[in-house]
Design a protein around this motif. Structure first.
Motif, mmCIF file in Angstrom:
data_model
loop_
_atom_site.group_PDB
_atom_site.id
_atom_site.type_symbol
_atom_site.label_atom_id
_atom_site.label_comp_id
_atom_site.label_asym_id
_atom_site.label_seq_id
_atom_site.Cartn_x
_atom_site.Cartn_y
_atom_site.Cartn_z
ATOM 1 N N ILE A 287 9.397 -3.532 8.400
ATOM 2 C CA ILE A 287 9.742 -4.855 8.825
ATOM 3 C C ILE A 287 9.323 -4.889 10.279
ATOM 4 C CG2 ILE A 287 11.538 -6.135 9.569
ATOM 5 C CD1 ILE A 287 13.043 -5.293 6.847
ATOM 6 N N LEU A 288 9.466 -3.661 11.299
ATOM 7 C CA LEU A 288 9.000 -3.845 12.458
ATOM 8 C C LEU A 288 7.634 -3.652 12.642
ATOM 9 C CD1 LEU A 288 11.687 -1.323 13.961
ATOM 10 C CD2 LEU A 288 11.766 -3.379 14.201
ATOM 11 N N LEU A 289 6.965 -3.193 11.880
ATOM 12 C CA LEU A 289 5.778 -3.407 12.001
ATOM 13 C C LEU A 289 4.898 -4.663 11.719
ATOM 14 C CD1 LEU A 289 4.271 -0.051 10.196
ATOM 15 C CD2 LEU A 289 3.913 -0.655 12.516
ATOM 16 N N VAL A 290 5.634 -5.410 10.821
ATOM 17 C CA VAL A 290 5.094 -6.592 10.641
ATOM 18 C C VAL A 290 5.324 -7.643 11.765
ATOM 19 C CG1 VAL A 290 5.280 -9.008 9.217
ATOM 20 C CG2 VAL A 290 5.120 -6.481 7.972
ATOM 21 N N ILE A 291 6.733 -7.333 12.287
ATOM 22 C CA ILE A 291 7.172 -8.398 13.469
ATOM 23 C C ILE A 291 6.134 -8.063 14.548
ATOM 24 C CG2 ILE A 291 9.043 -8.748 15.023
ATOM 25 C CD1 ILE A 291 11.015 -8.332 12.749
ATOM 26 N N GLY A 292 6.095 -6.835 14.935
ATOM 27 C CA GLY A 292 5.419 -6.140 16.108
ATOM 28 C C GLY A 292 3.883 -6.748 16.014
ATOM 29 N N HIS A 293 3.348 -6.638 14.703
ATOM 30 C CA HIS A 293 1.984 -7.317 14.457
ATOM 31 C C HIS A 293 1.741 -8.569 14.911
ATOM 32 C CE1 HIS A 293 -1.381 -8.827 12.001
ATOM 33 N NE2 HIS A 293 -1.950 -7.421 12.230
ATOM 34 N N LYS A 294 2.566 -9.499 14.462
ATOM 35 C CA LYS A 294 2.898 -10.800 14.783
ATOM 36 C C LYS A 294 3.071 -11.364 16.346
ATOM 37 C CE LYS A 294 1.384 -13.249 12.337
ATOM 38 N NZ LYS A 294 0.033 -13.660 12.409
ATOM 39 N N ILE A 295 3.993 -10.383 16.796
ATOM 40 C CA ILE A 295 4.074 -10.743 18.265
ATOM 41 C C ILE A 295 2.760 -10.449 19.077
ATOM 42 C CG2 ILE A 295 5.538 -9.901 20.260
ATOM 43 C CD1 ILE A 295 7.988 -9.806 18.292
ATOM 44 N N THR A 296 2.050 -9.377 18.867
ATOM 45 C CA THR A 296 1.125 -8.929 19.732
ATOM 46 C C THR A 296 -0.359 -9.327 19.295
ATOM 47 O OG1 THR A 296 0.788 -6.821 18.501
ATOM 48 C CG2 THR A 296 2.040 -6.868 20.398
ATOM 49 N N GLU A 297 -0.451 -10.205 18.088
ATOM 50 C CA GLU A 297 -1.625 -10.685 17.510
ATOM 51 C C GLU A 297 -2.295 -11.899 18.614
ATOM 52 O OE1 GLU A 297 -2.815 -11.106 13.233
ATOM 53 O OE2 GLU A 297 -1.996 -12.822 13.889
ATOM 54 N N VAL A 298 -3.617 -11.597 18.826
ATOM 55 C CA VAL A 298 -4.223 -12.571 19.583
ATOM 56 C C VAL A 298 -5.526 -12.869 19.251
ATOM 57 C CG1 VAL A 298 -4.919 -10.730 21.372
ATOM 58 C CG2 VAL A 298 -4.800 -13.168 22.078
ATOM 59 N N LYS A 299 -6.079 -14.150 19.598
ATOM 60 C CA LYS A 299 -7.450 -14.570 19.270
ATOM 61 C C LYS A 299 -8.215 -14.434 20.485
ATOM 62 C CE LYS A 299 -8.687 -17.502 15.877
ATOM 63 N NZ LYS A 299 -8.925 -18.880 15.162
ATOM 64 N N VAL A 300 -9.268 -13.770 20.457
ATOM 65 C CA VAL A 300 -10.152 -13.878 21.870
ATOM 66 C C VAL A 300 -11.512 -14.181 21.531
ATOM 67 C CG1 VAL A 300 -8.515 -12.157 22.908
ATOM 68 C CG2 VAL A 300 -10.330 -11.540 21.594
ATOM 69 N N ASN A 301 -12.205 -14.522 22.346
ATOM 70 C CA ASN A 301 -13.670 -14.675 22.290
ATOM 71 C C ASN A 301 -14.114 -13.906 23.326
ATOM 72 O OD1 ASN A 301 -16.304 -15.688 22.671
ATOM 73 N ND2 ASN A 301 -15.987 -17.665 22.397
ATOM 74 N N LEU A 302 -15.070 -12.819 22.601
ATOM 75 C CA LEU A 302 -15.938 -11.853 23.440
ATOM 76 C C LEU A 302 -17.295 -12.567 23.513
ATOM 77 C CD1 LEU A 302 -14.417 -8.902 21.580
ATOM 78 C CD2 LEU A 302 -13.805 -9.740 23.835
ATOM 79 N N LYS A 303 -17.750 -12.235 25.161
ATOM 80 C CA LYS A 303 -19.214 -12.605 25.335
ATOM 81 C C LYS A 303 -19.885 -11.534 26.016
ATOM 82 C CE LYS A 303 -18.376 -17.645 25.795
ATOM 83 N NZ LYS A 303 -18.512 -18.891 26.742
ATOM 84 N N ILE A 304 -20.995 -11.069 25.593
ATOM 85 C CA ILE A 304 -21.811 -10.147 26.323
ATOM 86 C C ILE A 304 -22.779 -10.812 27.163
ATOM 87 C CG2 ILE A 304 -23.252 -8.193 26.157
ATOM 88 C CD1 ILE A 304 -22.354 -7.761 23.188
ATOM 89 N N THR A 305 -22.486 -10.514 28.392
ATOM 90 C CA THR A 305 -23.200 -11.372 29.323
ATOM 91 C C THR A 305 -24.013 -10.414 30.542
ATOM 92 O OG1 THR A 305 -21.570 -11.309 31.139
ATOM 93 C CG2 THR A 305 -21.629 -13.196 29.680
ATOM 94 N N ASP A 306 -24.725 -10.768 31.295
ATOM 95 C CA ASP A 306 -25.671 -9.854 32.189
ATOM 96 C C ASP A 306 -24.705 -9.272 33.307
ATOM 97 O OD1 ASP A 306 -28.024 -10.730 31.073
ATOM 98 O OD2 ASP A 306 -28.416 -12.277 32.483
#
Length: 180
Positions: free
Chosen positions: A69-88
């Motif tokens: 139960i704690l793993l599922v709750i912790g997973h949802k609390i820390t989940e984030v959608k990010v955009n990664l760009k490789i630039t110069d």
């Protein structure tokens, strides 16, 4: 070299996506550590209050249930959608949605990167960049059996990001390492 040969060689070079790679990640190590620690405390408290004399197996079942139960709750609390760009300049991360525990914007310059681990140093970590004088950059993807799938093509985007980073990093004197 003819113009046609030069064009073919230029097309074969690895060019990262200009719009970036949208990846869903979370803080796997913190979630695992806190789930195991809090799971022991909470399950011991439940056992002491609810049952006086119980066996080891009942305690183990309660402990594993609390951890799950704690793993599922912790997973949802820390989940984030990010955009990664490789630039110069380096690797540019922008938080699109999710946990406020991650910075809204982070730029890691090529000269600040020491090395990278393509598959992480330990389990539950899929990618790691060691950064000089700053917090290391980690990508931990949600479990293969995602409970709340935010993005269907997460693994494909991550694989494309890894391939492109692997191809460009040596040009900026950032190399893959297996230990350290």
């Amino acid at each position: 070299m003819s113009e046609e040969e030069k064009k073919t060689i230029d097309e074969e070079k690895t060019i990262p996506r200009p719009e970036g790679y949208t990846i869903v990640k979370y803080a796997a190590l913190w979630v695992l550590f806190l789930s195991l620690s809090l799971g022991m405390i909470i399950s011991t408290f439940i056992i002491l209050k609810a049952f006086q004399n119980i066996g080891f197996w009942l305690y183990l079942v309660v402990y594993m249930s609390v951890i799950a139960i704690l793993l599922v709750i912790g997973h949802k609390i820390t989940e984030v959608k990010v955009n990664l760009k490789i630039t110069d300049e380096g690797l540019d991360q922008t938080r699109l949605s999710g946990s406020k525990l991650y910075p809204e914007h982070r730029l890691i310059k090529w000269e600040d990167m020491k090395h990278y681990h393509l598959t992480g140093r330990i389990n539950h970590q899929d990618f790691l960049i060691s950064v000089k004088d700053d917090v290391n950059f980690r990508i931990s993807l949600p479990w293969p059996i995602a409970l709340f799938e935010k993005q269907k093509d997460n693994w494909e985007n991550f694989a494309a990001f890894q391939d492109d980073f692997w191809g460009i990093a040596p040009e900026h004197d950032v190399h893959r390492t297996f230990f350290g």
